[in-house]
Design a protein around this motif. Sequence first.
Motif, PDB file in Angstrom:
ATOM      1  N   VAL A   6     -28.378 -17.388   3.210  1.00 32.62           N
ATOM      2  CA  VAL A   6     -27.907 -18.648   2.632  1.00 32.62           C
ATOM      3  C   VAL A   6     -29.111 -19.552   2.408  1.00 32.62           C
TER       4      VAL A   6
ATOM      5  N   ASN B  32     -25.593 -17.901  -1.413  1.00 37.92           N
ATOM      6  CA  ASN B  32     -25.773 -16.752  -0.536  1.00 37.92           C
ATOM      7  C   ASN B  32     -26.426 -15.640  -1.348  1.00 37.92           C
TER       8      ASN B  32
ATOM      9  N   ALA C   3     -21.068 -15.062   4.645  1.00 32.71           N
ATOM     10  CA  ALA C   3     -21.471 -15.906   5.772  1.00 32.71           C
ATOM     11  C   ALA C   3     -20.457 -17.033   5.906  1.00 32.71           C
TER      12      ALA C   3
ATOM     13  N   ILE D  56     -20.375 -20.940   6.932  1.00 35.12           N
ATOM     14  CA  ILE D  56     -21.197 -22.116   7.206  1.00 35.12           C
ATOM     15  C   ILE D  56     -20.587 -22.847   8.399  1.00 35.12           C
ATOM     16  N   THR D  57     -21.362 -22.995   9.459  1.00 33.47           N
ATOM     17  CA  THR D  57     -20.854 -23.677  10.652  1.00 33.47           C
ATOM     18  C   THR D  57     -21.299 -25.129  10.718  1.00 33.47           C
TER      19      THR D  57
ATOM     20  N   LYS E  44     -18.158 -27.161   6.416  1.00 37.49           N
ATOM     21  CA  LYS E  44     -18.120 -26.559   7.745  1.00 37.49           C
ATOM     22  C   LYS E  44     -16.901 -25.645   7.842  1.00 37.49           C
TER      23      LYS E  44
ATOM     24  N   TYR F  46     -25.231 -20.957   9.938  1.00 38.64           N
ATOM     25  CA  TYR F  46     -24.137 -20.090   9.504  1.00 38.64           C
ATOM     26  C   TYR F  46     -24.072 -18.850  10.373  1.00 38.64           C
ATOM     27  N   LYS F  47     -22.936 -18.160  10.291  1.00 37.83           N
ATOM     28  CA  LYS F  47     -22.727 -16.940  11.070  1.00 37.83           C
ATOM     29  C   LYS F  47     -22.524 -15.779  10.110  1.00 37.83           C
TER      30      LYS F  47
END
Length: 175
Positions: free
Chosen positions: A45, A65, A71, A73-74, A94, A124-125
Amino acid sequence: METSDVIQIIATFITGITAIISVIIAVKSLKITQKSIEDANKPIVVCYLDSVDIGYYQQYFIIKNFGKTPAVITDITFENLQQEVGMNNLESFKGTLIAPNQKFVISMHDNDDTRQDFSVTVRYKDQNEKGIKEVFHLNPNFTKDISYVESSLSSLSKEANQLNILHHNNVKNNL
């Protein structure tokens, strides 16, 4: 003990050591292969600024991305930003999933050439829930020294000149 027995013991010992070394090499090779597969397929990202030539340079903030997997996004935060991006500095992003090659394009409303550089931090995760943090330092004045030239032909109508300019800008943006 006879010489042949000693030779057999030494051969067995060397065979055992060779087998152990082979197993160690195979395990290391598997780990390297697994890491390279993960790296090749992870989400990437990126936040950046771009401009579009539409008779003037309209600037956009883009989150994309570039990776091969999605991904989530946190968190996204801005530092040293003198204006809002979007309506509320993108708080709604988020928890948002961003697919491979998907991008979000947000208009930068402030066209003032005195804007300062700012930073964006994106957390991000990936699909394995591994957290990734990226920090991007952006220069909103990158278009400050770019000139805009618009020409028209007197032999064409106003509409034809506008279509000609539009076509020229489209071709230029795809160089």
